[in-house]
Design a protein around this motif. Sequence first.
Motif, PDB file in Angstrom:
ATOM      1  N   ALA A  16     -10.795 -13.756  -0.856  1.00 33.34           N
ATOM      2  CA  ALA A  16     -10.709 -12.352  -1.213  1.00 33.34           C
ATOM      3  C   ALA A  16      -9.403 -11.930  -1.884  1.00 33.34           C
ATOM      4  O   ALA A  16      -9.445 -11.301  -2.929  1.00 33.34           O
ATOM      5  N   PRO A  17      -8.234 -12.308  -1.339  1.00 32.29           N
ATOM      6  CA  PRO A  17      -7.018 -11.730  -1.888  1.00 32.29           C
ATOM      7  C   PRO A  17      -6.855 -11.982  -3.376  1.00 32.29           C
ATOM      8  O   PRO A  17      -6.342 -11.140  -4.094  1.00 32.29           O
ATOM      9  N   LEU A  22      -6.703  -4.985  -8.543  1.00 32.69           N
ATOM     10  CA  LEU A  22      -5.997  -3.871  -7.941  1.00 32.69           C
ATOM     11  C   LEU A  22      -6.885  -2.634  -7.932  1.00 32.69           C
ATOM     12  O   LEU A  22      -6.907  -1.868  -6.975  1.00 32.69           O
ATOM     13  N   VAL A  25      -9.080  -2.652  -4.975  1.00 29.54           N
ATOM     14  CA  VAL A  25      -8.331  -2.335  -3.751  1.00 29.54           C
ATOM     15  C   VAL A  25      -8.162  -0.822  -3.636  1.00 29.54           C
ATOM     16  O   VAL A  25      -8.338  -0.235  -2.573  1.00 29.54           O
ATOM     17  N   HIS A  26      -7.860  -0.194  -4.761  1.00 33.10           N
ATOM     18  CA  HIS A  26      -7.711   1.266  -4.761  1.00 33.10           C
ATOM     19  C   HIS A  26      -9.033   1.949  -4.407  1.00 33.10           C
ATOM     20  O   HIS A  26      -9.058   2.896  -3.631  1.00 33.10           O
ATOM     21  N   GLN A  29      -9.618   1.718  -0.781  1.00 30.61           N
ATOM     22  CA  GLN A  29      -8.767   2.647  -0.029  1.00 30.61           C
ATOM     23  C   GLN A  29      -9.355   4.060  -0.068  1.00 30.61           C
ATOM     24  O   GLN A  29      -9.407   4.752   0.950  1.00 30.61           O
ATOM     25  N   THR A  48      -3.009   8.033  -0.667  1.00 29.09           N
ATOM     26  CA  THR A  48      -3.080   6.678  -1.229  1.00 29.09           C
ATOM     27  C   THR A  48      -1.887   6.343  -2.113  1.00 29.09           C
ATOM     28  O   THR A  48      -1.714   5.194  -2.491  1.00 29.09           O
ATOM     29  N   ALA A  49      -1.087   7.354  -2.457  1.00 31.30           N
ATOM     30  CA  ALA A  49       0.042   7.169  -3.388  1.00 31.30           C
ATOM     31  C   ALA A  49      -0.434   6.813  -4.793  1.00 31.30           C
ATOM     32  O   ALA A  49       0.342   6.309  -5.597  1.00 31.30           O
ATOM     33  N   LEU A  50      -1.703   7.049  -5.081  1.00 33.13           N
ATOM     34  CA  LEU A  50      -2.214   6.764  -6.415  1.00 33.13           C
ATOM     35  C   LEU A  50      -2.042   7.987  -7.315  1.00 33.13           C
ATOM     36  O   LEU A  50      -2.012   9.127  -6.839  1.00 33.13           O
ATOM     37  N   SER A  51      -1.983   7.715  -8.622  1.00 28.67           N
ATOM     38  CA  SER A  51      -1.795   8.819  -9.565  1.00 28.67           C
ATOM     39  C   SER A  51      -3.056   9.686  -9.613  1.00 28.67           C
ATOM     40  O   SER A  51      -4.146   9.248  -9.257  1.00 28.67           O
ATOM     41  N   THR A  54      -5.872   8.197 -11.663  1.00 22.40           N
ATOM     42  CA  THR A  54      -6.581   7.103 -10.992  1.00 22.40           C
ATOM     43  C   THR A  54      -7.588   7.647  -9.985  1.00 22.40           C
ATOM     44  O   THR A  54      -8.746   7.222  -9.943  1.00 22.40           O
TER      45      THR A  54
ATOM     46  N   LEU B  22      -1.687  -1.268   2.132  1.00 25.00           N
ATOM     47  CA  LEU B  22      -1.780  -0.906   0.726  1.00 25.00           C
ATOM     48  C   LEU B  22      -0.399  -0.989   0.087  1.00 25.00           C
ATOM     49  O   LEU B  22      -0.256  -1.452  -1.040  1.00 25.00           O
ATOM     50  N   ALA B  49      -0.740   1.721 -12.403  1.00 25.23           N
ATOM     51  CA  ALA B  49      -1.404   2.987 -12.085  1.00 25.23           C
ATOM     52  C   ALA B  49      -0.817   3.633 -10.829  1.00 25.23           C
ATOM     53  O   ALA B  49      -1.445   4.501 -10.233  1.00 25.23           O
ATOM     54  N   THR B  54       6.214   6.137  -6.046  1.00 25.71           N
ATOM     55  CA  THR B  54       5.916   4.854  -5.394  1.00 25.71           C
ATOM     56  C   THR B  54       6.671   3.721  -6.069  1.00 25.71           C
ATOM     57  O   THR B  54       7.291   2.877  -5.413  1.00 25.71           O
TER      58      THR B  54
END
Lengths: 402, 402
Positions: A16-17, A22, A25-26, A29, A48-51, A54, B22, B49, B54
């Motif tokens: 899996a890894p 990415l 994975v996002h 999450q 999530t610290a995502l933009s 995204t 994460l 992204a 972050t």
Amino acid sequence: MMTSPVGRSGVDAGAAPRQVSLRSVHVEQVLALLRSGPVSRAELGARTALSRATISSIVGDLIDQGIAVNLPPGPDRRAGSGRPAQAVALSQHRVRSVGVDFRLDGASVALADPLQQVTGTISRTHRRGLNWQDRTTIALEAIRTLCARHGVDLAAPQGIGVGVPGPVPLTPSGAPWRVMVHRLQDELAAPVYVDNNLRLSALAETIWSTRPGPASLLYFHLGRGIGGGVVIDGRLYRGATGSAGELGHVTVTENGPRCHCGKHGCLEQHAALPALLRRAGLTGDRRAVDQVAADPRLAGPLHDAAGLCGRVVGDALAALDICHVIVGGILAHVPDDTLTRFTDAARERLLPSIRGALQIRPSTLQDAGALGGLALVHHNTPVLQGYLVRASTSYESTQQSR
Amino acid sequence: MMTSPVGRSGVDAGAAPRQVSLRSVHVEQVLALLRSGPVSRAELGARTALSRATISSIVGDLIDQGIAVNLPPGPDRRAGSGRPAQAVALSQHRVRSVGVDFRLDGASVALADPLQQVTGTISRTHRRGLNWQDRTTIALEAIRTLCARHGVDLAAPQGIGVGVPGPVPLTPSGAPWRVMVHRLQDELAAPVYVDNNLRLSALAETIWSTRPGPASLLYFHLGRGIGGGVVIDGRLYRGATGSAGELGHVTVTENGPRCHCGKHGCLEQHAALPALLRRAGLTGDRRAVDQVAADPRLAGPLHDAAGLCGRVVGDALAALDICHVIVGGILAHVPDDTLTRFTDAARERLLPSIRGALQIRPSTLQDAGALGGLALVHHNTPVLQGYLVRASTSYESTQQSR
């Protein structure tokens, strides 16, 4: 990504890894947050610290796929001053994955929703020897009946996980069940993942077993043949050629009878049902395995076979360093002393360190193959790879709705 | 996170996806980009992204840890109008991880930098039976000599991966090498991960083997004892009790000689060096394994032992469905016909499907245990878990600098 006509179970332990992008994975999450309840896009971003772009793109995709829905903005969802913060939630009315187990004399089907809850299961029987076209028709009818019963929408599931009897070759171009794969794919508009149904039973045991299942186990099935599977840390471990945990062809006598595999003295030639019936003078017997297990004329041969099987299982446990065994088929129905013979024979082969932790129990899970099919879909879908790995007991609460 | 006095190898196959936070996935992504060359923070943000905050936090942490450095802004790095876009790069002058292999008669040490390149290795010998305090002193001297030779800074490495002979218990409170762990930890200010050195050799073979190593393999070592390890998909697979791939105690004769493990007829009692010397009337022989392998008086016993070992390895390969075997110890030095005897015996036990793919070869890697120690650190460090998994041949180019 899933363009191959036959998606196969390619999720080996530890793979899996590297395989997960990415992006996936996002997505995973975001899905994990959505599983705990409706969430606004702003909250998703913050947690999530995502933009923002995204989050917007991921949520848009999930809604397009019918996995998530926009909730109507209610007064309680309004932000201080601006426009209402619309919450997103997972849909419970969509089928996210379908599991099908094709047995020799029937088919079982299971459905799961985007929250990973099992919607329900259903089982059908048919005469042995039915062709794959008819067996597929029966499975499709069962799927549609189950959807109607639970009022769920089948449109565009994530995938269909299918268990079939016998070995699943790495290049299944000549497999007799190819017609089944193409029809399920065409009629349900989703990728089909195929694996051996005993292997899928092994996977189901770790996830939906009534006791919390062990993360790693060996599933050993004694019937007309001998098969099984290995689950390592919650994932199906297939090995280099797809035969991990297939113990039917371990050599138990150096100059034993010739096996159909080409070798001599394989366990299957000594301990599988045809050999037991032959030893008891009962050739031609076509009874089900649970009836056979209780036949007093088979008690002796079965007791001996249990010892042989235990020995082979013990050596496999030593190499794999696995402490949990679930036995299926005839061994799930034998008298206690026969299972004890099996357990003792396995235990004798083990180092004291493993011996103390050894746990052997009969399979009790119903529709295990179909449930394993659901897990197969999730383990093959990058977005959902982290799900259904050593999961909680959520299935138990839904079993009542069957 | 690494507060336990003895960090152990807990990275079982398949465990990674659940253990990785994460945050650590994001850090890994940033590191992957940095490994390809200097990158500005803005580029890192665009290519991952991730939000600006972050990226800023991750890069700040990497710089604080000495893993990354800010490059001075040159004229070519200026953006169109604003202030210069400062690039970040990984430092090649820091030791990121240390590998140590404690053998019975010496120690080997390996160092790697934040780019995951092996800086170099060094080896020391000492008399057998030296205490762990003195062995640790020798290893520390070797580490410092190697750092000085390559002009690298040892401050705050990510971790120290240590191989020791013999079994590594799950609760190592009574282990004789505890003093070594505490001293390395205190003097190098880094967590120490310990595993059996044959297991680490197995791991090293998949990563730094001169041919591109197979992702899954069984390492089988024949010496005074019999040991080995299993690598599944690039990661060490330890099993439930840490004995996966330990084949020395597989029963090969039902009523054979009693073994120190408490069982009877273990492979080790028949095929390990003391048994071979006994059969050849050479008890008390203390020669190294490569000398023993060439002794004509041992040719017969060794040939028989190779057959027994091959049989046991074959059965383990069948259960694990692994096609690659690397043999170490005496078997890495035997004449071709003895290795052929081993290979044939293994092959006979396998289904044709695995048999065709079977590859058995002797270990050729130097300082394998110490190199495996480097991999152990990376597989135990969330940030670096994805590294050194079925890696490229980058080590070969650095071997010249040794």
